[in-house]
Design a protein around this motif. Sequence first.
Motif, mmCIF file in Angstrom:
data_model
loop_
_atom_site.group_PDB
_atom_site.id
_atom_site.type_symbol
_atom_site.label_atom_id
_atom_site.label_comp_id
_atom_site.label_asym_id
_atom_site.label_seq_id
_atom_site.Cartn_x
_atom_site.Cartn_y
_atom_site.Cartn_z
ATOM 1 N N LEU A 108 0.800 -1.219 0.000
ATOM 2 C CA LEU A 108 0.000 0.000 0.000
ATOM 3 C C LEU A 108 0.834 1.272 0.000
ATOM 4 C CD1 LEU A 108 -2.954 -0.949 2.373
ATOM 5 C CD2 LEU A 108 -2.901 -0.879 -0.114
ATOM 6 N N LEU A 109 2.095 1.211 0.434
ATOM 7 C CA LEU A 109 2.925 2.416 0.404
ATOM 8 C C LEU A 109 3.267 2.838 -1.024
ATOM 9 C CD1 LEU A 109 5.346 1.975 3.443
ATOM 10 C CD2 LEU A 109 3.494 3.621 3.175
ATOM 11 N N TYR A 110 2.967 1.997 -2.019
ATOM 12 C CA TYR A 110 3.117 2.391 -3.418
ATOM 13 C C TYR A 110 1.895 3.147 -3.927
ATOM 14 C CZ TYR A 110 7.508 0.114 -4.628
ATOM 15 O OH TYR A 110 8.832 -0.224 -4.726
ATOM 16 N N ASP A 111 0.836 3.190 -3.120
ATOM 17 C CA ASP A 111 -0.327 3.989 -3.485
ATOM 18 C C ASP A 111 0.030 5.463 -3.279
ATOM 19 O OD1 ASP A 111 -2.748 5.429 -3.446
ATOM 20 O OD2 ASP A 111 -3.863 3.643 -2.885
ATOM 21 N N PRO A 112 -0.065 6.308 -4.320
ATOM 22 C CA PRO A 112 0.343 7.719 -4.170
ATOM 23 C C PRO A 112 -0.345 8.435 -3.022
ATOM 24 C CG PRO A 112 -0.011 7.197 -6.481
ATOM 25 C CD PRO A 112 -0.475 5.995 -5.699
ATOM 26 N N ARG A 113 -1.639 8.191 -2.835
ATOM 27 C CA ARG A 113 -2.360 8.864 -1.748
ATOM 28 C C ARG A 113 -1.802 8.442 -0.392
ATOM 29 N NH1 ARG A 113 -6.248 7.763 1.830
ATOM 30 N NH2 ARG A 113 -6.327 5.601 1.097
ATOM 31 N N VAL A 114 -1.591 7.145 -0.213
ATOM 32 C CA VAL A 114 -1.053 6.640 1.058
ATOM 33 C C VAL A 114 0.365 7.161 1.274
ATOM 34 C CG1 VAL A 114 -0.370 4.551 2.306
ATOM 35 C CG2 VAL A 114 -2.508 4.588 1.026
ATOM 36 N N LEU A 115 1.176 7.181 0.219
ATOM 37 C CA LEU A 115 2.550 7.640 0.353
ATOM 38 C C LEU A 115 2.609 9.104 0.767
ATOM 39 C CD1 LEU A 115 5.573 7.094 0.036
ATOM 40 C CD2 LEU A 115 5.358 7.734 -2.369
ATOM 41 N N VAL A 116 1.773 9.944 0.163
ATOM 42 C CA VAL A 116 1.755 11.370 0.526
ATOM 43 C C VAL A 116 1.357 11.543 1.986
ATOM 44 C CG1 VAL A 116 0.574 13.561 0.121
ATOM 45 C CG2 VAL A 116 1.382 12.211 -1.815
ATOM 46 N N LEU A 117 0.313 10.830 2.401
ATOM 47 C CA LEU A 117 -0.116 10.925 3.805
ATOM 48 C C LEU A 117 0.979 10.462 4.750
ATOM 49 C CD1 LEU A 117 -3.801 9.628 3.518
ATOM 50 C CD2 LEU A 117 -3.043 11.980 3.877
ATOM 51 N N TYR A 118 1.674 9.383 4.375
ATOM 52 C CA TYR A 118 2.756 8.872 5.213
ATOM 53 C C TYR A 118 3.888 9.897 5.329
ATOM 54 C CZ TYR A 118 6.707 6.023 6.723
ATOM 55 O OH TYR A 118 7.818 5.552 7.405
ATOM 56 N N LEU A 119 4.302 10.464 4.197
ATOM 57 C CA LEU A 119 5.395 11.439 4.204
ATOM 58 C C LEU A 119 5.047 12.671 5.024
ATOM 59 C CD1 LEU A 119 6.579 11.231 0.478
ATOM 60 C CD2 LEU A 119 7.681 10.243 2.486
ATOM 61 N N LEU A 120 3.807 13.129 4.916
ATOM 62 C CA LEU A 120 3.389 14.298 5.694
ATOM 63 C C LEU A 120 3.318 13.966 7.181
ATOM 64 C CD1 LEU A 120 0.585 15.786 3.417
ATOM 65 C CD2 LEU A 120 2.868 16.720 3.811
ATOM 66 N N ALA A 121 2.728 12.815 7.499
ATOM 67 C CA ALA A 121 2.541 12.451 8.905
ATOM 68 C C ALA A 121 3.867 12.215 9.608
ATOM 69 C CB ALA A 121 1.664 11.210 9.010
ATOM 70 N N VAL A 122 4.846 11.653 8.905
ATOM 71 C CA VAL A 122 6.154 11.377 9.512
ATOM 72 C C VAL A 122 7.097 12.566 9.341
ATOM 73 C CG1 VAL A 122 8.189 9.882 9.415
ATOM 74 C CG2 VAL A 122 5.918 8.887 9.212
ATOM 75 N N GLY A 123 7.054 13.214 8.180
ATOM 76 C CA GLY A 123 8.021 14.265 7.870
ATOM 77 C C GLY A 123 7.894 15.500 8.730
ATOM 78 N N VAL A 124 6.662 15.940 8.996
ATOM 79 C CA VAL A 124 6.467 17.190 9.752
ATOM 80 C C VAL A 124 7.033 17.082 11.171
ATOM 81 C CG1 VAL A 124 4.757 18.769 10.710
ATOM 82 C CG2 VAL A 124 4.523 17.944 8.353
ATOM 83 N N PRO A 125 6.631 16.093 11.977
ATOM 84 C CA PRO A 125 7.234 15.997 13.320
ATOM 85 C C PRO A 125 8.727 15.693 13.276
ATOM 86 C CG PRO A 125 5.816 14.097 12.888
ATOM 87 C CD PRO A 125 5.575 15.063 11.793
ATOM 88 N N LEU A 126 9.177 14.978 12.243
ATOM 89 C CA LEU A 126 10.601 14.684 12.129
ATOM 90 C C LEU A 126 11.408 15.976 11.988
ATOM 91 C CD1 LEU A 126 12.589 12.253 11.879
ATOM 92 C CD2 LEU A 126 12.406 12.516 9.408
ATOM 93 N N VAL A 127 10.957 16.880 11.127
ATOM 94 C CA VAL A 127 11.647 18.158 10.940
ATOM 95 C C VAL A 127 11.635 18.963 12.229
ATOM 96 C CG1 VAL A 127 11.545 20.376 9.733
ATOM 97 C CG2 VAL A 127 11.231 18.249 8.456
ATOM 98 N N VAL A 128 10.505 18.946 12.947
ATOM 99 C CA VAL A 128 10.388 19.707 14.200
ATOM 100 C C VAL A 128 11.407 19.230 15.222
ATOM 101 C CG1 VAL A 128 8.903 20.159 16.187
ATOM 102 C CG2 VAL A 128 7.967 20.305 13.864
ATOM 103 N N PHE A 129 11.515 17.934 15.426
ATOM 104 C CA PHE A 129 12.404 17.424 16.473
ATOM 105 C C PHE A 129 13.871 17.446 16.040
ATOM 106 C CE2 PHE A 129 8.345 15.676 17.925
ATOM 107 C CZ PHE A 129 8.394 16.089 19.251
ATOM 108 N N ILE A 130 14.142 17.350 14.749
ATOM 109 C CA ILE A 130 15.522 17.530 14.287
ATOM 110 C C ILE A 130 15.962 18.957 14.536
ATOM 111 C CG2 ILE A 130 16.971 17.648 12.221
ATOM 112 C CD1 ILE A 130 15.549 15.201 11.151
ATOM 113 N N THR A 131 15.070 19.923 14.268
ATOM 114 C CA THR A 131 15.390 21.330 14.516
ATOM 115 C C THR A 131 15.635 21.581 15.996
ATOM 116 O OG1 THR A 131 14.011 21.956 12.620
ATOM 117 C CG2 THR A 131 14.585 23.691 14.201
ATOM 118 N N LEU A 132 14.788 21.022 16.842
ATOM 119 C CA LEU A 132 14.974 21.183 18.289
ATOM 120 C C LEU A 132 16.304 20.583 18.746
ATOM 121 C CD1 LEU A 132 11.410 20.346 19.681
ATOM 122 C CD2 LEU A 132 12.534 22.585 19.649
ATOM 123 N N SER A 133 16.662 19.444 18.187
ATOM 124 C CA SER A 133 17.927 18.810 18.587
ATOM 125 C C SER A 133 19.131 19.606 18.121
ATOM 126 C CB SER A 133 17.987 17.381 18.041
ATOM 127 O OG SER A 133 18.060 17.384 16.624
#
Length: 464
Positions: free
Chosen positions: A403-428
């Motif tokens: 299912l991660l090859y589904d474009p809709r699922v992939l976009v949701l996954y990247l947004l859901a993981v990417g946003v908090p990842l950037v926040v905590f990398i910046t804090l670190s």
Amino acid sequence: MLELFVAMMKEEWRVHSTIFGSLSFALYPVLICATAFMGSFLLPLIRPLLPFGDLALITHALFLLLGLMIGAFGLLMNEVMERRFGEASSLAYSARALPLSERCIFAHFVAKDTLYYFVLWVLPFVMGFALAAPFVGIPPAVPALLLLTLSLSFLTGLAAAFFLSMVYTRSKRVFAAVFILLAVAAYAAHLAGLTLFLPPALFRSFSWMTLLAACTLVVVPTVLAVLLTRPESAARVKHYTDLLTPIAQRLSVFPYPVLAAKDCIDLLRSGSAVGQTLFSFLLPLGVIWFFLSLLGPFLPASGILLLFAALTGVIASTMYVWLTMFETFGQYACLPLAVADVLKSKICGFALLQVVPAVFIAAVAVLAGEAAYLLPALTLCLAVSFYGLGVTVHLTGLSPSVLLYDPRVLVLYLLAVGVPLVVFITLSFINPWYAMASLVLPAAGWGIVQRGIVKWNGREVTGF
């Protein structure tokens, strides 16, 4: 043999289009093209912080990793095809039904994978960059050169994975010796100031000799992989001692110890416990660490370790895929089990596997002389991993590898993981100990898991 190649291409397309729908899967390269197009407009902002040459090096490394991950099918091919897609008849396993050798079929399989994933990944990325190039002041010749060098990067990873996979199927001891030899050769070349990764060098300064050498590093491993294919291999009978009972007893603290024990046995007997750890975890992270070390002048103190820990957490979250790639829920349908029971068992197995990234980050922190920041690095890594697990379970259930090859699922996954990842990398980066705030991620991930379990338990899972 053109008919076999065309048939394999059609087969690959039909598998994906049947799972996602023809239009949905056709939009996948469009998504990659659009992402590259929009990302290209960030180049003027990135250049003051990261030289264009270093950015190109990182991009080529990512496509090298992509080739490695796509090509590393040799270790798991039999188990995945026979157990997950046992009801389907794949051309890759037609040596006994067609008047063709396995070596011939494998050669066509390599050619099919090369062209198919080039069109799926490499070409859309370069097209997106080429469309944005006139607007960001990039000369027209750069996208053309990038198409050549990114293709070589991807093919280098693909060829290396094919070669190492075939060596592994021949002899695990020879594989270990070859792997150590290649690692020593790479380290010696690094000390001597030489580079074995030629596509970025070709991108910086085009040379016919460099192009020839880069092509050689693609062709030679590929030819060796084809030659190492076992011709007309017969099915082997394997005998195993009973492992289910003793492992289940040791995992008695789990809610479903028998299911968790079964997952452990699957990993052990398929060889993927070793293969996935090498190809999907240690090898990609080793390459990432090497290229991150080049960013030392542009990152704060301890920034490399914490950024690496966050990326390790992202890759560690994919261990959930290891536990789900062999089967579908249909195999459990005749048992008094719900989808929720199987999901909870997989989550417990995932938690057990997190020992691998934890030990890995501890070793990296000590070897890098950053042991003082081991606790925040370890916390960030495991927090990102468990949060990524929650997102994956919610979006994909028991079929993440599909299912991660589904474009809709992939976009949701990247947004859901990417946003908090950037926040905590910046804090670190601001303060390494701010990474401890990432402890909120597992709590959020658990909430997402609970919603995912309810979501998938309420559906009839047909499986893929």
